[in-house]
Design a protein around this motif. Structure first.
Motif, PDB file in Angstrom:
ATOM      1  N   MET A  96       7.743   6.967   6.859  1.00  0.00           N
ATOM      2  CA  MET A  96       7.698   8.191   6.057  1.00  0.00           C
ATOM      3  C   MET A  96       6.252   8.600   5.865  1.00  0.00           C
ATOM      4  SD  MET A  96       8.993   8.694   2.136  1.00  0.00           S
ATOM      5  CE  MET A  96       8.243   9.907   1.081  1.00  0.00           C
ATOM      6  N   MET A  97       5.926   9.788   6.256  1.00  0.00           N
ATOM      7  CA  MET A  97       4.574  10.284   6.085  1.00  0.00           C
ATOM      8  C   MET A  97       4.479  11.030   4.759  1.00  0.00           C
ATOM      9  SD  MET A  97       3.299   9.090   8.776  1.00  0.00           S
ATOM     10  CE  MET A  97       1.690   9.868   8.783  1.00  0.00           C
ATOM     11  N   GLY A  98       3.317  11.034   4.195  1.00  0.00           N
ATOM     12  CA  GLY A  98       3.157  11.728   2.936  1.00  0.00           C
ATOM     13  C   GLY A  98       1.707  11.732   2.545  1.00  0.00           C
ATOM     14  N   ALA A  99       1.432  11.877   1.258  1.00  0.00           N
ATOM     15  CA  ALA A  99       0.054  11.872   0.787  1.00  0.00           C
ATOM     16  C   ALA A  99      -0.062  10.972  -0.417  1.00  0.00           C
ATOM     17  CB  ALA A  99      -0.387  13.291   0.424  1.00  0.00           C
ATOM     18  N   VAL A 100      -1.177  10.298  -0.527  1.00  0.00           N
ATOM     19  CA  VAL A 100      -1.486   9.536  -1.722  1.00  0.00           C
ATOM     20  C   VAL A 100      -2.106  10.498  -2.717  1.00  0.00           C
ATOM     21  CG1 VAL A 100      -2.908   7.713  -2.682  1.00  0.00           C
ATOM     22  CG2 VAL A 100      -1.809   7.384  -0.480  1.00  0.00           C
ATOM     23  N   HIS A 101      -1.453  10.654  -3.831  1.00  0.00           N
ATOM     24  CA  HIS A 101      -1.948  11.597  -4.833  1.00  0.00           C
ATOM     25  C   HIS A 101      -2.608  10.821  -5.966  1.00  0.00           C
ATOM     26  CE1 HIS A 101      -0.068  15.169  -3.080  1.00  0.00           C
ATOM     27  NE2 HIS A 101       0.922  14.355  -2.759  1.00  0.00           N
ATOM     28  N   GLY A 102      -3.914  10.941  -6.058  1.00  0.00           N
ATOM     29  CA  GLY A 102      -4.638  10.275  -7.121  1.00  0.00           C
ATOM     30  C   GLY A 102      -4.724  11.167  -8.337  1.00  0.00           C
ATOM     31  N   PRO A 103      -5.296  10.635  -9.440  1.00  0.00           N
ATOM     32  CA  PRO A 103      -5.508  11.458 -10.618  1.00  0.00           C
ATOM     33  C   PRO A 103      -6.407  12.651 -10.291  1.00  0.00           C
ATOM     34  CG  PRO A 103      -5.754   9.127 -11.125  1.00  0.00           C
ATOM     35  CD  PRO A 103      -5.666   9.235  -9.648  1.00  0.00           C
ATOM     36  N   GLN A 104      -6.413  13.608 -11.178  1.00  0.00           N
ATOM     37  CA  GLN A 104      -7.169  14.840 -10.969  1.00  0.00           C
ATOM     38  C   GLN A 104      -8.592  14.524 -10.507  1.00  0.00           C
ATOM     39  OE1 GLN A 104      -5.902  17.898 -11.353  1.00  0.00           O
ATOM     40  NE2 GLN A 104      -7.763  18.961 -10.747  1.00  0.00           N
ATOM     41  N   GLY A 105      -8.942  15.032  -9.334  1.00  0.00           N
ATOM     42  CA  GLY A 105     -10.278  14.830  -8.819  1.00  0.00           C
ATOM     43  C   GLY A 105     -10.484  13.508  -8.113  1.00  0.00           C
ATOM     44  N   GLN A 106      -9.487  12.647  -8.061  1.00  0.00           N
ATOM     45  CA  GLN A 106      -9.658  11.343  -7.445  1.00  0.00           C
ATOM     46  C   GLN A 106      -9.325  11.397  -5.959  1.00  0.00           C
ATOM     47  OE1 GLN A 106      -7.494   8.371  -9.614  1.00  0.00           O
ATOM     48  NE2 GLN A 106      -9.021   8.251 -11.210  1.00  0.00           N
ATOM     49  N   ARG A 107     -10.274  10.916  -5.152  1.00  0.00           N
ATOM     50  CA  ARG A 107     -10.059  10.914  -3.714  1.00  0.00           C
ATOM     51  C   ARG A 107     -10.114   9.515  -3.138  1.00  0.00           C
ATOM     52  NH1 ARG A 107     -13.889  14.110  -0.395  1.00  0.00           N
ATOM     53  NH2 ARG A 107     -15.451  12.942  -1.552  1.00  0.00           N
ATOM     54  N   HIS A 108     -10.382   8.527  -3.933  1.00  0.00           N
ATOM     55  CA  HIS A 108     -10.679   7.203  -3.429  1.00  0.00           C
ATOM     56  C   HIS A 108      -9.635   6.196  -3.926  1.00  0.00           C
ATOM     57  CE1 HIS A 108     -14.387   9.256  -2.532  1.00  0.00           C
ATOM     58  NE2 HIS A 108     -14.598   9.473  -3.816  1.00  0.00           N
ATOM     59  N   ILE A 109      -9.419   5.135  -3.142  1.00  0.00           N
ATOM     60  CA  ILE A 109      -8.420   4.136  -3.492  1.00  0.00           C
ATOM     61  C   ILE A 109      -9.057   2.752  -3.460  1.00  0.00           C
ATOM     62  CG2 ILE A 109      -6.202   3.100  -2.887  1.00  0.00           C
ATOM     63  CD1 ILE A 109      -5.323   5.711  -1.752  1.00  0.00           C
ATOM     64  N   LEU A 110      -8.841   1.990  -4.522  1.00  0.00           N
ATOM     65  CA  LEU A 110      -9.362   0.637  -4.656  1.00  0.00           C
ATOM     66  C   LEU A 110      -8.198  -0.331  -4.487  1.00  0.00           C
ATOM     67  CD1 LEU A 110     -11.410   2.562  -5.999  1.00  0.00           C
ATOM     68  CD2 LEU A 110     -11.752   0.851  -7.789  1.00  0.00           C
ATOM     69  N   VAL A 111      -8.282  -1.215  -3.494  1.00  0.00           N
ATOM     70  CA  VAL A 111      -7.165  -2.091  -3.151  1.00  0.00           C
ATOM     71  C   VAL A 111      -7.507  -3.532  -3.512  1.00  0.00           C
ATOM     72  CG1 VAL A 111      -5.693  -2.949  -1.287  1.00  0.00           C
ATOM     73  CG2 VAL A 111      -6.480  -0.563  -1.262  1.00  0.00           C
ATOM     74  N   ALA A 112      -6.692  -4.138  -4.371  1.00  0.00           N
ATOM     75  CA  ALA A 112      -6.887  -5.541  -4.751  1.00  0.00           C
ATOM     76  C   ALA A 112      -5.545  -6.263  -4.741  1.00  0.00           C
ATOM     77  CB  ALA A 112      -7.530  -5.651  -6.134  1.00  0.00           C
ATOM     78  N   ASP A 113      -5.569  -7.519  -4.365  1.00  0.00           N
ATOM     79  CA  ASP A 113      -4.390  -8.381  -4.321  1.00  0.00           C
ATOM     80  C   ASP A 113      -4.189  -8.987  -5.710  1.00  0.00           C
ATOM     81  OD1 ASP A 113      -2.782 -10.768  -3.946  1.00  0.00           O
ATOM     82  OD2 ASP A 113      -3.254 -10.709  -1.823  1.00  0.00           O
ATOM     83  N   LEU A 114      -2.999  -8.828  -6.276  1.00  0.00           N
ATOM     84  CA  LEU A 114      -2.726  -9.343  -7.623  1.00  0.00           C
ATOM     85  C   LEU A 114      -2.203 -10.777  -7.608  1.00  0.00           C
ATOM     86  CD1 LEU A 114      -1.125  -6.239  -9.383  1.00  0.00           C
ATOM     87  CD2 LEU A 114      -3.520  -6.935  -9.279  1.00  0.00           C
ATOM     88  N   GLY A 115      -2.322 -11.452  -6.482  1.00  0.00           N
ATOM     89  CA  GLY A 115      -1.870 -12.829  -6.409  1.00  0.00           C
ATOM     90  C   GLY A 115      -2.996 -13.752  -5.995  1.00  0.00           C
ATOM     91  N   PHE A 116      -2.654 -14.722  -5.145  1.00  0.00           N
ATOM     92  CA  PHE A 116      -3.622 -15.696  -4.635  1.00  0.00           C
ATOM     93  C   PHE A 116      -4.114 -15.316  -3.240  1.00  0.00           C
ATOM     94  CE2 PHE A 116      -0.830 -18.102  -7.521  1.00  0.00           C
ATOM     95  CZ  PHE A 116      -1.762 -18.691  -8.363  1.00  0.00           C
ATOM     96  N   GLY A 117      -3.915 -14.072  -2.824  1.00  0.00           N
ATOM     97  CA  GLY A 117      -4.254 -13.634  -1.482  1.00  0.00           C
ATOM     98  C   GLY A 117      -3.024 -13.585  -0.597  1.00  0.00           C
ATOM     99  N   ASP A 118      -3.183 -13.020   0.585  1.00  0.00           N
ATOM    100  CA  ASP A 118      -2.114 -12.959   1.595  1.00  0.00           C
ATOM    101  C   ASP A 118      -0.952 -12.048   1.200  1.00  0.00           C
ATOM    102  OD1 ASP A 118      -3.240 -14.940   3.493  1.00  0.00           O
ATOM    103  OD2 ASP A 118      -2.895 -16.336   1.838  1.00  0.00           O
ATOM    104  N   ALA A 119      -1.177 -11.108   0.285  1.00  0.00           N
ATOM    105  CA  ALA A 119      -0.072 -10.248  -0.154  1.00  0.00           C
ATOM    106  C   ALA A 119       0.162  -9.065   0.776  1.00  0.00           C
ATOM    107  CB  ALA A 119      -0.317  -9.739  -1.578  1.00  0.00           C
ATOM    108  N   GLY A 120      -0.801  -8.754   1.646  1.00  0.00           N
ATOM    109  CA  GLY A 120      -0.629  -7.621   2.553  1.00  0.00           C
ATOM    110  C   GLY A 120      -1.674  -6.543   2.386  1.00  0.00           C
ATOM    111  N   LYS A 121      -2.896  -6.934   1.999  1.00  0.00           N
ATOM    112  CA  LYS A 121      -3.956  -5.934   1.826  1.00  0.00           C
ATOM    113  C   LYS A 121      -4.291  -5.257   3.147  1.00  0.00           C
ATOM    114  CE  LYS A 121      -6.726  -9.005   0.100  1.00  0.00           C
ATOM    115  NZ  LYS A 121      -5.751 -10.112   0.037  1.00  0.00           N
ATOM    116  N   GLY A 122      -4.320  -6.035   4.238  1.00  0.00           N
ATOM    117  CA  GLY A 122      -4.660  -5.456   5.524  1.00  0.00           C
ATOM    118  C   GLY A 122      -3.684  -4.383   5.952  1.00  0.00           C
ATOM    119  N   ALA A 123      -2.387  -4.699   5.866  1.00  0.00           N
ATOM    120  CA  ALA A 123      -1.369  -3.719   6.243  1.00  0.00           C
ATOM    121  C   ALA A 123      -1.417  -2.499   5.324  1.00  0.00           C
ATOM    122  CB  ALA A 123       0.014  -4.361   6.196  1.00  0.00           C
TER     123      ALA A 123
END
Length: 446
Positions: free
Chosen positions: A1-28
């Motif tokens: 499914m294609m679409g758009a990531v909609h951030g808060p007003q004026g936000q164009r950037h995305i910060l990606v962090a794993d909420l576990g011990f790693g290996d959760a799928g950050k690369g994908a």
């Protein structure tokens, strides 16, 4: 499914962090965010060459990203910030593999901050010797010298070799010799290559990549959205993780937010937390929901026993630990939930909502201030005595799992993944999350 990531007003950037011990799928996750354009660069903001972010493309190509950003297969440039440890020897091997999977000139897509610390064979050898000396009390090091790079920089400020030194041979040689001699005096023979051989490789690295200064991120931010790609997981954070089974790295959003502010875009990042439908970790340390029977039901094609890390361990989804991770990193705006095919493959998969610790029911782990490692070690001791006490069983429907995890962690699910190349992006506007609506031209297109 294609679409758009909609951030808060004026936000164009995305910060990606794993909420576990790693290996959760950050690369994908990062690969998916970069798939349809609109991303000026992927910015690595912690860790080093020990990252192992697996990306499998729809046409079957596979690469394990270590230092290059996980958008490289789509031609998205990588910026290695000053918060990442750079290993030019490992980088060369990774570039070779990227060429084999269709990236003709990987180094042309790479920029490196001159202040990024250099990880060398001397760091790797020293880190391994320290881990061996711990015997049965090993911490689960990756054995690549990333933690030792930080340890040395803290012990000898001003002497740590940096990426910028690779273009200044006399200073590079002096710092490499000093590093080698200090570590040899402390630990004995390191079994590492001669300084001159390392220097030769490092000067070739400096000629191949673009070495940058602090203005580079501001320049990239004017071109489009930035995706900040974290390494490892928040539960391994140097200050908030379960000490001593942690990393010498800030795995929360902290470094990314610092870099974004320096780029003139403070507060303009959507904080995306990544979780699996089950909880995993490499090596020793607390994993309260661990269930050895899950290993057979949920085989890992890209994770296994590591010589230095130890066993790859699997447990049921740990809502207590993941909620703690969300809290210590200041909350998340949205979630990426991966491995949504797992509940269908493993009928007994469950969600742990509370622990039993010393006769008490524990539904929340209190977050403490950064830097109190005595407190964190005490928390680790409690977790090693904990057992699951309260369960949810969403069943086999991926939608119910996505809804349950979003509800437990208090954030909408932006991206869902049911396999290495099967992902969908949800439109947060349709979920009533008006704070995620973006202004004209401010959304990352994915």
């Amino acid at each position: 499914m294609m679409g758009a990531v909609h951030g808060p007003q004026g936000q164009r950037h995305i910060l990606v962090a794993d909420l576990g011990f790693g290996d959760a799928g950050k690369g994908a996750t990062v690969d998916r965010l970069c798939r349809s354009g609109g991303v000026a660069a992927v910015v690595r903001f912690n860790g080093g060459a020990q990252a192992a972010h697996n990306v499998v493309t729809p046409d079957g190509r596979h690469h394990t990203f270590a230092q290059f950003g996980s958008g490289t297969l789509h031609g998205v440039p990588t910026h290695l910030s000053r918060f990442t440890a750079v290993d030019p020897l490992a980088l060369a091997a990774e570039a070779d593999h990227l060429r084999s999977v269709g990236v003709p000139d990987p180094y042309a897509l790479l920029g490196v901050d001159r202040d990024a610390p250099l990880t060398t064979p001397y760091h790797a050898a020293a880190g391994r010797l320290r881990e061996l000396a711990r015997g049965a009390a090993r911490h689960g090091s990756c054995g690549m010298g990333v933690g030792e790079t930080t340890r040395y920089a803290l012990a000898h400020p001003g002497d740590q070799p940096t990426a910028g030194d690779c273009s200044a041979r006399p200073r590079l040689l002096r710092r490499l010799r000093l590093l080698r001699d200090r570590l040899t005096d402390e630990l004995g023979p390191l079994g590492a290559p001669p300084v001159e051989a390392c220097a030769e490789a490092y000067t070739a690295f400096a000629r191949a990549v673009r070495l940058t200064d602090g203005t580079r991120l501001r320049e990239l931010a004017t071109r489009g959205g930035l995706v900040f790609e974290g390494a490892q997981g928040v539960l391994l954070d140097e200050w908030h993780g379960f000490h001593p089974y942690t990393t010498w790295s800030t795995t929360t959003f902290g470094n990314a937010e610092t870099l974004l502010a320096e780029a003139g875009a403070a507060g303009e990042g959507l904080r995306l937390g990544v979780v699996r439908t089950y909880t995993t970790r490499h090596g020793p340390g607390p994993l309260v929901t661990e269930d050895p029977e899950l290993s057979a039901a949920l085989p890992e094609p890209h994770n296994g026993h590591g010589r230095w890390q130890g066993a790859f361990r699997i447990g049921h989804f740990d809502a207590v630990a993941h909620s703690y991770a969300a809290e210590v990193c200041g909350g998340v705006d949205a979630l990426a939930v991966t491995h949504l095919d797992a509940p269908r493959r493993c009928r007994g998969l469950r969600i742990c909502r509370a622990y039993g610790i010393d006769g008490a029911l524990v539904e929340r782990l209190p977050a403490g201030p950064p830097g109190d490692l005595v407190r964190q070690a005490e928390l680790t001791g409690r977790l090693l005595r904990a057992a699951p006490a309260l369960w949810d069983t969403p069943g086999r429907d991926p939608r119910r799992w996505s809804e349950a995890i979003g509800s437990l962690l208090g954030a909408p699910v932006l991206l869902e993944s049911s396999g290495p190349a099967r992902q969908r992006v949800n439109d947060l506007r349709s979920m009533g999350k008006s704070k995620y609506l973006s202004g004209k031209g401010s959304a990352l297109s994915v």
